[in-house]
Scaffold this motif. Structure first.
Motif, PDB file in Angstrom:
ATOM      1  N   HIS B 118       0.751  -1.389   0.104  1.00  0.00           N
ATOM      2  CA  HIS B 118       0.088   0.140  -0.163  1.00  0.00           C
ATOM      3  C   HIS B 118       0.921   1.299   0.034  1.00  0.00           C
ATOM      4  CE1 HIS B 118      -2.521   3.138   1.721  1.00  0.00           C
ATOM      5  NE2 HIS B 118      -3.648   2.653   1.052  1.00  0.00           N
ATOM      6  N   TYR B 123       0.098   7.166  -5.904  1.00  0.00           N
ATOM      7  CA  TYR B 123      -1.474   7.378  -6.255  1.00  0.00           C
ATOM      8  C   TYR B 123      -1.531   8.786  -7.018  1.00  0.00           C
ATOM      9  CZ  TYR B 123      -1.647   3.542  -2.837  1.00  0.00           C
ATOM     10  OH  TYR B 123      -1.600   2.260  -2.225  1.00  0.00           O
ATOM     11  N   LEU B 140      -4.173   2.154  -6.635  1.00  0.00           N
ATOM     12  CA  LEU B 140      -4.315   0.987  -5.648  1.00  0.00           C
ATOM     13  C   LEU B 140      -3.799  -0.232  -6.260  1.00  0.00           C
ATOM     14  CD1 LEU B 140      -5.312   0.145  -2.834  1.00  0.00           C
ATOM     15  CD2 LEU B 140      -7.376  -0.673  -4.078  1.00  0.00           C
ATOM     16  N   ILE B 163     -10.191   1.450   1.506  1.00  0.00           N
ATOM     17  CA  ILE B 163     -10.161   0.710   0.386  1.00  0.00           C
ATOM     18  C   ILE B 163     -11.775   0.403   0.132  1.00  0.00           C
ATOM     19  CG2 ILE B 163      -9.633  -1.357  -0.947  1.00  0.00           C
ATOM     20  CD1 ILE B 163      -6.904  -1.399   0.494  1.00  0.00           C
ATOM     21  N   THR B 168      -9.205   3.921  -3.742  1.00  0.00           N
ATOM     22  CA  THR B 168      -8.702   4.067  -2.283  1.00  0.00           C
ATOM     23  C   THR B 168      -9.022   5.683  -1.993  1.00  0.00           C
ATOM     24  OG1 THR B 168      -7.154   3.723  -0.704  1.00  0.00           O
ATOM     25  CG2 THR B 168      -6.376   4.254  -2.953  1.00  0.00           C
ATOM     26  N   TRP B 179     -16.382   1.702   3.219  1.00  0.00           N
ATOM     27  CA  TRP B 179     -14.961   1.168   2.723  1.00  0.00           C
ATOM     28  C   TRP B 179     -14.428   0.577   3.951  1.00  0.00           C
ATOM     29  CZ3 TRP B 179     -12.510   4.754  -1.305  1.00  0.00           C
ATOM     30  CH2 TRP B 179     -13.424   4.858  -2.426  1.00  0.00           C
TER      31      TRP B 179
END
Lengths: 322, 221
Positions: B118, B123, B140, B163, B168, B179
């Motif tokens: 992660h 991102y 993600l 997520i 995300t 989520w």
């Protein structure tokens, strides 16, 4: 500075004005009075700029005390506000004496009223507006609904020496009394109109829907014939707006209102036209509502006519006070 | 091209575009630079840009005017908007990440592997919505995708990194949420009193950096 004392706040009275523009790209909703037109009219009646902050009172059971002399005016549903034993009609400037209490009982019909006070509500402007953003907890009074014992600062009011107790002239009743026994909202087709089944589209325009208890400043969920899509699928969220009628997979349409999110991923079957948003703002649980399609040209013409009439009204008010 | 402008109610259009951040940003910039009469606001989303007017419009005429206005816009050299990279400190410890183990199990990874993948990913903010300042992030890693919870939580703490399916995001306010929560940042994603109220905006690049609980608690306000 003079203030308005909240004696009883009612279930969710909030400070609102004409909302926040320019921040929807950050996810900040438009917000503001759910009937923007009523807010403008009420403000004009008391000599305020149209975008002055005022109080939105849903469902009544509120009362306010005035510290000093003011003009007030209200527009909205079937309420019976009183100053002492006197009924206070909608759509007229009313002169309130220092120390008087305005008591707003429950609405007979309809959901909300907007109460303007000369001088306007004097609270900080945040992101261009004094409106209360309840979700993000900012704006209005500390980002929350009013509570008993709140003292809300008012702006400076012009002299009221020539004002009658209850003015003999008034705003058009279509502007000041906006609840209806049989609400019929005019709509234009939504982007996903074609994706609904024939049966769904026919039902949407020909059968009544009942307002469910899931009804607040973000939107009103309706119950009735399920509106089905030909091929339900996931879609990317797109911008939406107050008036958008979106339909989640359960087939129950939702009319979005002022505090709605800025984007949505549900298909949009139709959209309430701008001049009918005041009627959407009067819907409360168990109300029965229907929809009627109009052309975009008609929606635009209705808006232009209303703006023209409002301009005439504004001029008329200025002439009276000069 | 005009057929890509879809009416939204009587006073707005939605310009539908391919699902591409670059195209949405380009469209937003063109619209901003053009002088469009009666324009109130431009709202970009994942694959569309909302064009809001202050009064009702004729969609076809409006679409033509927008296209013409964009053609006419002055092509002066403007400094390119440099993409920003924002580093988000995240605490992945269990008190801050109630769903981390479940997500790891679902993905067939150990919790540490999940955290590692992660935080190593790159991102980008595709859209800001849901609540003020809530960023939807692309990037993600596919293997970390997890469907939303069957029952949403009634209250998710602000700053929760989550997520949902293959997306995300970071909850910017306390709110209900469905989520999966895999961490929390002490950063404030939305403050209406700040000069730039939303911390993140479309196009920002985002990296996550792991911090521990102590660092989280001591993070300056």
């Amino acid at each position: 500075m003079a203030s308005l004392k909240v004696l009883r706040a009612g279930p969710l009275s909030t400070i609102q004005d004409l909302g926040r523009r320019g921040h929807r790209g950050d996810g900040v909703p438009l917000g503001g009075a759910l009937d923007l037109h009523a807010a403008r009219v009420a403000n004009l009646l008391v000599g305020n700029p149209e975008n002055s902050a005022l109080i939105e009172v849903p469902l009544g059971n509120a009362s306010f005390q005035f510290e000093d002399e003011r003009l007030i005016a209200w527009c909205g549903g079937e309420f019976k506000p009183q100053l002492g034993p006197e009924n206070i009609p909608a759509g007229r400037p009313i002169r309130v004496q220092s120390g008087e209490e305005l008591i707003i009982g429950p609405a007979g019909r309809g959901c909300r009223l907007w109460l303007a006070i000369s001088g306007g509500i004097d609270l900080p402007v945040i992101l261009g507006s004094r409106s209360t953003d309840l979700r993000a907890a900012f704006g209005g009074v500390e980002g929350r609904a009013l509570r008993a014992r709140d003292e809300v600062a008012l702006g400076t009011s012009a002299s009221l020496s020539t004002s009658a107790r209850i003015s003999s002239w008034s705003a058009p009743v279509e502007w000041s009394r906006t609840s209806s026994a049989h609400p019929m909202l005019r709509v234009v087709r939504g982007a996903e109109w074609e994706e609904f089944t024939d049966a769904g589209r026919t039902a949407f325009l020909n059968t009544p829907f009942t307002v469910s208890p899931q009804c607040d400043r973000m939107g009103a969920r309706l119950e009735g014939v399920k509106l089905e899509q030909n091929q339900p699928n996931e879609r990317l969220s797109e911008p939406v707006a107050p008036g958008t009628i979106q339909v989640p997979n359960d087939g129950a349409p939702i009319i979005l209102l002022g505090d709605c999110q800025t984007i949505g991923g549900y298909p949009k079957i139709a959209h309430v036209i701008t001049v009918d948003l005041p009627f959407a703002a009067q819907l409360r649980p168990d109300d029965v509502v229907r929809f009627r399609e109009v052309s975009r040209a008609e929606a635009a013409a209705l808006f232009c006519a209303r703006e023209r009439d409002l301009e005439r009204f504004r001029i008329g008010l200025q002439l009276r006070s000069s | 091209m005009a057929r890509e402008f879809i009416p939204l109610g009587d006073s707005a259009l939605v310009w539908r575009l391919p699902d591409s951040l670059a195209k949405v940003r380009a469209a937003t910039e063109k619209l901003t630079a053009a002088e469009i009469a009666g324009l109130e606001e431009i709202v970009p989303a994942f694959a569309s840009v909302g064009i809001f007017f202050s009064s009702p419009i004729d969609p076809e005429a409006s679409a033509r005017e927008i296209l013409a206005a964009m053609k006419r816009r002055r092509r002066r050299a403007r400094p390119a908007i440099k993409p920003r990279t924002i580093e988000i400190p995240v605490c992945y410890e269990s008190n801050f990440a109630p769903d981390l183990e479940a997500v790891a199990n679902h993905c067939g990874l150990s919790p540490n592997e999940l955290i590692d993948r992660h935080r190593k990913a790159h991102y980008q903010v595709r859209c800001v919505g849901f609540t003020p300042g809530f960023p939807y992030l692309s990037g993600l890693p596919k293997e970390l995708a997890m469907p939303r919870r069957a029952t949403p939580r009634t209250r998710v703490p602000a700053g929760s990194v989550a997520i949902g399916g293959s997306q995300t995001g970071i909850y910017s306010l306390p709110s209900p949420g469905g989520w999966n929560l895999i961490g929390r940042t002490p950063l404030c994603l939305f403050d209406p009193q700040r000069e730039r109220p939303a911390l993140l905006r479309i196009g920002d690049r985002v990296r996550f950096r792991a911090i521990n609980a102590e660092q989280f608690e001591q993070w300056p306000a």
